[in-house]
Design an enzyme around this catalytic site. Structure first.
Site, PDB file in Angstrom:
ATOM      1  CE  LYS A 111      38.520 -32.119   7.446  1.00 48.88           C
ATOM      2  NZ  LYS A 111      39.673 -31.265   7.078  1.00 48.88           N
TER       3      LYS A 111
HETATM    4  C1  LIG Z   1      39.804 -30.093   7.672  1.00 51.06           C
HETATM    5  C2  LIG Z   1      41.158 -29.557   7.730  1.00 51.06           C
HETATM    6  C3  LIG Z   1      41.511 -28.593   8.680  1.00 51.06           C
HETATM    7  C4  LIG Z   1      40.492 -28.015   9.641  1.00 51.06           C
HETATM    8  O1  LIG Z   1      40.046 -28.964  10.591  1.00 51.06           O
HETATM    9  P1  LIG Z   1      38.719 -28.703  11.437  1.00 51.06           P
HETATM   10  O2  LIG Z   1      38.439 -29.947  12.162  1.00 51.06           O
HETATM   11  O3  LIG Z   1      37.658 -28.361  10.440  1.00 51.06           O
HETATM   12  O4  LIG Z   1      39.013 -27.562  12.352  1.00 51.06           O
HETATM   13  C5  LIG Z   1      42.832 -28.176   8.720  1.00 51.06           C
HETATM   14  N1  LIG Z   1      43.750 -28.657   7.852  1.00 51.06           N
HETATM   15  C6  LIG Z   1      43.445 -29.574   6.913  1.00 51.06           C
HETATM   16  C7  LIG Z   1      44.493 -30.028   5.989  1.00 51.06           C
HETATM   17  C8  LIG Z   1      42.146 -30.059   6.827  1.00 51.06           C
HETATM   18  O5  LIG Z   1      41.856 -30.970   5.911  1.00 51.06           O
END
Ligand SMILES: *Cc1c(COP(=O)(O)O)cnc(C)c1O
Length: 453
Positions: A111
């Site tokens: 993210k």
């Molecule tokens: C947020 C997250 C996900 C899921 O991603 P989405 O965009 O919500 O599908 C998977 N793995 C990690 C480590 C995350 O932080």
């Protein structure tokens, strides 16, 4: 290029306004009015660029109300906080298996790619418009940490992050609650992530409150996040051997559907990606959708991969919009039915592009162990879900969404090794400053009211 709402009842906005708005006032999500179509000429030009260069070149097609030089500066600043020189390194594990590591940013999860950029876009906007901004988001763990680090101590901004108390990993909580920055509020909600998200939606539906506090959304519904995430798919695709470029399947640990949606949109822009595998944990609403065609809400069962513990995928509406022939009236109708009944059955959904796998808590440690034994690679619990069902006939590119050091207990129990990371060791020395709040829109509004900039 303008941006339209999936529900069609908000006027089209330029990039900066759509980013500042977050959730559209009609309750919909912003998307580009039309998708650019890229060609082999673009791919040839892009293949020599470094990561920030590629990101700026891609965004040139979308962020047209910010001049190129300013935008390139924002992008460059956003990726200097990453610890790896390639930003998103691609690691070969076998002839038909590679890992795209997306955890070299400041909070060690994918993210950061979007939220470092979004934080700097907010900073730019505050300066350009001479206005403060209050950012609000709900998180199941990594989003909140990444959002906070995108805005840490940025003048003119405050950030309020709601998370389900006791349901995020201890180190994820520390990343949110131990920053010591005075513009950061880690709000521990008594309830689940979906409760937090419901309260958040209610607050964003309150136009007066939104306008008064110049409130912006930072969760995965923000348009800039989806676009920023397109870039690493492009980066990886440009780097796989030419002979395999038409046979790539990205395997994506999935929760809110933001990550994989970005890859899919890139495919719709003419990048010939063969497919996407939606890898879920035991909270498998999307696995069930892509295997049966039915999208049906269920209860959330907390898992070893907590950032994927959701049952309503907020980005799903964007996918729906494309699937309903970009007809906002039909989106409104389907979303209303879904809200009333908790389910929706798809006619068709690009079955040739999507596949799915699921992985429950019993399997996660076993997969971490077998991936370590077979490839000498340590996968975090989210990334482990992606290894559940690799297609041997494709070049699988697994997205490693978090650094294993964020989940030391699970890794320790699986392979007897405790992964560490220096940035996390520092956090362990600091006090936790969190604000317990009821999962209630009024209580949350009052908290923000008292502290907004
Ligand atoms: C947020 C997250 C996900 C899921 O991603 P989405 O965009 O919500 O599908 C998977 N793995 C990690 C480590 C995350 O932080």
């Amino acid at each position: 290029m303008n941006f339209v709402s999936t529900r069609g009842e908000t006027p089209a906005l330029a990039f900066s306004d759509a980013v500042a708005t977050g959730l559209a006032p009609d309750g919909g999500l912003f998307l580009p009015e039309n998708l650019p179509q890229f060609s082999t000429t673009d791919f040839a030009q892009w293949s020599g660029l470094d990561y920030p260069g590629l990101c700026a070149a891609f965004f040139r097609h979308f962020a047209q109300d910010i001049d190129d030089e300013t935008f390139s500066g924002i992008v460059a600043q956003s990726y200097t906080t990453f610890a790896h020189s390639e930003i998103a390194p691609l690691m070969p594990l076998a002839d038909n298996l590679q890992v795209l590591e997306l955890f070299h940013g400041p909070t060690l999860a994918f993210k950061d790619f979007a939220l470092q950029l979004l934080g700097n876009l907010y900073g730019h906007q505050c300066a350009a418009r001479g206005q403060s901004i209050n950012v609000l988001g709900a998180t199941s763990g990594d989003t909140g940490a990444a959002a906070i680090h995108g805005l840490l101590s940025k003048p003119g901004t405050a950030i309020f992050i709601l998370y389900p108390d006791g349901r995020v990993a201890p180190l994820q909580e520390r990343q949110m609650a131990c920053t010591a920055a005075d513009n950061v509020y880690a709000m521990a909600i008594e309830g689940s992530f979906d409760d937090a998200q419901t309260a958040l939606k209610e607050i964003f539906a309150d136009q007066e409150f939104r306008t008064n506090h110049r409130l912006s959304a930072v969760n995965s519904i923000n348009l800039a996040r989806v676009l920023a995430q397109c870039v690493y798919y492009l980066w990886a695709w440009l780097r796989v051997p030419a002979a395999q470029q038409d046979n790539v399947e990205f395997v994506v640990p999935t929760g809110n559907f933001g990550n994989v949606l970005a890859g899919w949109m890139l495919q719709k822009m003419g990048v010939p990606i063969r497919g996407f595998k939606v890898a879920t944990n035991q909270n498998d609403i999307l696995y069930r959708l892509f295997t049966t065609g039915e999208y049906r809400i269920d209860a959330v069962a907390p898992s070893l991969a907590p950032s994927m513990d959701i049952q309503v995928a907020s980005n799903f509406e964007r996918f729906l919009y494309f699937n309903l022939g970009r007809d906002p009236a039909r989106v409104r109708e389907v979303m209303a039915t879904f809200k009333a009944t908790g389910k929706y059955t798809f006619g068709d959904f690009d079955r040739d592009t999507f596949s799915a796998s699921r992985c429950d808590d019993a399997q996660i440690p076993a997969i971490i162990k077998s991936v370590h034994a077979q490839y000498g690679y340590v996968a975090d619990p989210h990334t482990a879900c992606a290894f559940a069902d690799i297609d041997p006939d494709r070049l699988s590119v697994v997205l490693a969404t978090a650094h294993p050091a964020k989940f030391p207990e699970t890794i320790q129990s699986a392979i007897g090794i405790t992964p560490t990371h220096p940035s996390l060791e520092i956090l362990k020395q600091r006090p936790i400053i969190k604000h317990p709040v009821a999962a209630d829109a009024n209580a949350i509004r009052a908290f923000i009211e008292a502290r907004a900039v």
